[in-house]
Design a protein around this motif. Structure first.
Motif, PDB file in Angstrom:
ATOM      1  N   GLU A  55      44.783  36.495  21.766  1.00  0.00           N
ATOM      2  CA  GLU A  55      43.969  37.020  20.726  1.00  0.00           C
ATOM      3  C   GLU A  55      44.380  38.593  20.532  1.00  0.00           C
ATOM      4  O   GLU A  55      44.600  38.998  19.629  1.00  0.00           O
ATOM      5  CB  GLU A  55      42.443  36.932  20.877  1.00  0.00           C
ATOM      6  N   ALA A  56      44.715  39.242  21.765  1.00  0.00           N
ATOM      7  CA  ALA A  56      44.977  40.634  21.590  1.00  0.00           C
ATOM      8  C   ALA A  56      46.146  40.963  20.747  1.00  0.00           C
ATOM      9  O   ALA A  56      45.747  42.154  19.841  1.00  0.00           O
ATOM     10  CB  ALA A  56      45.285  41.238  22.966  1.00  0.00           C
ATOM     11  N   PRO A  57      47.338  40.305  20.740  1.00  0.00           N
ATOM     12  CA  PRO A  57      48.386  40.631  19.642  1.00  0.00           C
ATOM     13  C   PRO A  57      47.878  40.647  18.428  1.00  0.00           C
ATOM     14  O   PRO A  57      48.304  41.482  17.357  1.00  0.00           O
ATOM     15  CB  PRO A  57      49.519  39.995  19.931  1.00  0.00           C
ATOM     16  N   LEU A  58      47.080  39.607  18.018  1.00  0.00           N
ATOM     17  CA  LEU A  58      46.758  39.214  16.790  1.00  0.00           C
ATOM     18  C   LEU A  58      45.818  40.568  16.082  1.00  0.00           C
ATOM     19  O   LEU A  58      45.698  40.773  15.047  1.00  0.00           O
ATOM     20  CB  LEU A  58      45.777  38.138  16.724  1.00  0.00           C
ATOM     21  N   GLU A  59      45.219  41.327  17.015  1.00  0.00           N
ATOM     22  CA  GLU A  59      44.266  42.418  16.825  1.00  0.00           C
ATOM     23  C   GLU A  59      45.201  43.570  17.031  1.00  0.00           C
ATOM     24  O   GLU A  59      44.490  44.827  16.727  1.00  0.00           O
ATOM     25  CB  GLU A  59      43.154  42.372  17.561  1.00  0.00           C
ATOM     26  N   SER A  60      46.636  43.526  17.120  1.00  0.00           N
ATOM     27  CA  SER A  60      47.339  44.526  17.291  1.00  0.00           C
ATOM     28  C   SER A  60      46.675  45.570  18.189  1.00  0.00           C
ATOM     29  O   SER A  60      46.760  46.720  18.129  1.00  0.00           O
ATOM     30  CB  SER A  60      47.467  45.473  16.065  1.00  0.00           C
ATOM     31  N   ARG A  61      46.464  45.011  19.430  1.00  0.00           N
ATOM     32  CA  ARG A  61      45.650  45.950  20.588  1.00  0.00           C
ATOM     33  C   ARG A  61      46.410  45.246  21.864  1.00  0.00           C
ATOM     34  O   ARG A  61      46.762  44.118  22.056  1.00  0.00           O
ATOM     35  CB  ARG A  61      44.395  45.769  20.656  1.00  0.00           C
ATOM     36  N   SER A  62      46.465  46.084  22.962  1.00  0.00           N
ATOM     37  CA  SER A  62      47.215  45.623  24.229  1.00  0.00           C
ATOM     38  C   SER A  62      45.725  44.930  24.931  1.00  0.00           C
ATOM     39  O   SER A  62      44.591  45.150  24.280  1.00  0.00           O
ATOM     40  CB  SER A  62      47.495  47.016  25.062  1.00  0.00           C
ATOM     41  N   ILE A  63      46.025  44.136  25.830  1.00  0.00           N
ATOM     42  CA  ILE A  63      44.985  43.241  26.408  1.00  0.00           C
ATOM     43  C   ILE A  63      43.897  44.239  27.203  1.00  0.00           C
ATOM     44  O   ILE A  63      42.676  43.838  27.014  1.00  0.00           O
ATOM     45  CB  ILE A  63      45.562  42.302  27.588  1.00  0.00           C
ATOM     46  N   LEU A  64      44.464  45.446  27.577  1.00  0.00           N
ATOM     47  CA  LEU A  64      43.592  46.349  28.293  1.00  0.00           C
ATOM     48  C   LEU A  64      42.618  47.079  27.397  1.00  0.00           C
ATOM     49  O   LEU A  64      41.419  47.296  27.535  1.00  0.00           O
ATOM     50  CB  LEU A  64      44.279  47.174  29.060  1.00  0.00           C
ATOM     51  N   ASP A  65      42.964  47.046  26.263  1.00  0.00           N
ATOM     52  CA  ASP A  65      42.155  47.663  24.959  1.00  0.00           C
ATOM     53  C   ASP A  65      41.226  46.566  24.265  1.00  0.00           C
ATOM     54  O   ASP A  65      40.297  46.957  23.801  1.00  0.00           O
ATOM     55  CB  ASP A  65      43.042  48.135  23.852  1.00  0.00           C
ATOM     56  N   TYR A  66      41.881  45.290  24.477  1.00  0.00           N
ATOM     57  CA  TYR A  66      40.910  44.215  23.743  1.00  0.00           C
ATOM     58  C   TYR A  66      40.011  43.664  24.568  1.00  0.00           C
ATOM     59  O   TYR A  66      38.728  43.412  24.079  1.00  0.00           O
ATOM     60  CB  TYR A  66      42.212  43.379  23.395  1.00  0.00           C
ATOM     61  N   ASP A  67      40.318  43.411  26.002  1.00  0.00           N
ATOM     62  CA  ASP A  67      39.494  43.093  26.919  1.00  0.00           C
ATOM     63  C   ASP A  67      39.815  43.181  28.104  1.00  0.00           C
ATOM     64  O   ASP A  67      40.492  42.362  28.758  1.00  0.00           O
ATOM     65  CB  ASP A  67      39.066  41.392  26.860  1.00  0.00           C
ATOM     66  N   LYS A  68      39.533  44.073  29.016  1.00  0.00           N
ATOM     67  CA  LYS A  68      39.941  44.609  30.148  1.00  0.00           C
ATOM     68  C   LYS A  68      39.388  43.918  31.155  1.00  0.00           C
ATOM     69  O   LYS A  68      39.790  44.073  32.228  1.00  0.00           O
ATOM     70  CB  LYS A  68      39.983  46.068  30.424  1.00  0.00           C
ATOM     71  N   ASN A  69      38.344  43.347  31.038  1.00  0.00           N
ATOM     72  CA  ASN A  69      37.710  42.397  32.064  1.00  0.00           C
ATOM     73  C   ASN A  69      37.981  41.019  32.042  1.00  0.00           C
ATOM     74  O   ASN A  69      37.385  40.363  32.822  1.00  0.00           O
ATOM     75  CB  ASN A  69      36.037  42.625  31.909  1.00  0.00           C
ATOM     76  N   CYS A  70      39.095  40.379  31.245  1.00  0.00           N
ATOM     77  CA  CYS A  70      39.299  39.347  31.172  1.00  0.00           C
ATOM     78  C   CYS A  70      40.165  38.852  32.272  1.00  0.00           C
ATOM     79  O   CYS A  70      40.933  39.719  32.835  1.00  0.00           O
ATOM     80  CB  CYS A  70      39.952  38.554  29.826  1.00  0.00           C
ATOM     81  N   ASN A  71      40.411  37.505  32.730  1.00  0.00           N
ATOM     82  CA  ASN A  71      41.378  37.257  33.814  1.00  0.00           C
ATOM     83  C   ASN A  71      42.833  37.686  33.523  1.00  0.00           C
ATOM     84  O   ASN A  71      43.549  38.215  34.487  1.00  0.00           O
ATOM     85  CB  ASN A  71      41.235  35.764  34.030  1.00  0.00           C
ATOM     86  N   GLY A  72      43.317  37.616  32.470  1.00  0.00           N
ATOM     87  CA  GLY A  72      44.609  37.962  32.066  1.00  0.00           C
ATOM     88  C   GLY A  72      44.851  39.530  32.077  1.00  0.00           C
ATOM     89  O   GLY A  72      45.831  39.864  32.810  1.00  0.00           O
ATOM     90  N   ALA A  73      43.731  40.289  31.827  1.00  0.00           N
ATOM     91  CA  ALA A  73      44.232  41.799  31.827  1.00  0.00           C
ATOM     92  C   ALA A  73      44.059  42.066  33.633  1.00  0.00           C
ATOM     93  O   ALA A  73      44.990  42.789  33.775  1.00  0.00           O
ATOM     94  CB  ALA A  73      42.783  42.416  31.197  1.00  0.00           C
ATOM     95  N   LYS A  74      43.316  41.378  34.051  1.00  0.00           N
ATOM     96  CA  LYS A  74      43.041  41.686  35.626  1.00  0.00           C
ATOM     97  C   LYS A  74      44.384  41.212  36.405  1.00  0.00           C
ATOM     98  O   LYS A  74      44.977  41.886  37.164  1.00  0.00           O
ATOM     99  CB  LYS A  74      41.948  40.947  36.129  1.00  0.00           C
ATOM    100  N   ASP A  75      44.940  40.124  35.938  1.00  0.00           N
ATOM    101  CA  ASP A  75      46.459  39.677  36.508  1.00  0.00           C
ATOM    102  C   ASP A  75      47.424  40.761  36.323  1.00  0.00           C
ATOM    103  O   ASP A  75      48.218  40.799  37.157  1.00  0.00           O
ATOM    104  CB  ASP A  75      46.631  38.089  36.120  1.00  0.00           C
ATOM    105  N   TYR A  76      47.466  41.159  34.747  1.00  0.00           N
ATOM    106  CA  TYR A  76      48.619  41.832  34.686  1.00  0.00           C
ATOM    107  C   TYR A  76      48.479  43.178  35.404  1.00  0.00           C
ATOM    108  O   TYR A  76      49.375  43.827  35.796  1.00  0.00           O
ATOM    109  CB  TYR A  76      48.582  42.298  33.082  1.00  0.00           C
TER     110      TYR A  76
END
Length: 57
Positions: free
Chosen positions: A22-43
């Motif tokens: 979802e993050a790139p669809l909103e033109s945002r990094s995952i850390l800006d989009y949802d820094k608490n999701c598992n994907g952001a934590k993994d990165y």
């Protein structure tokens, strides 16, 4: 894979996560989009592992 290439493989794993798609669809990094999701934590964990490995070289 580790058996073939050895220590080149990182230990960090990036889990599948809808928020990562979802993050790139909103033109945002995952850390800006949802820094608490598992994907952001993994990165973040991967980045930490990468930087640690590069400072040991």
């Amino acid at each position: 894979m580790r058996e073939v290439v050895g220590d080149i493989v990182f230990n960090s794993r990036i889990r599948k996560n809808i928020r990562l798609a979802e993050a790139p669809l909103e033109s945002r990094s995952i850390l800006d989009y949802d820094k608490n999701c598992n994907g952001a934590k993994d990165y973040l964990l991967f980045a930490e592992e990468f930087l640690n490995r590069m400072t040991q070289v």
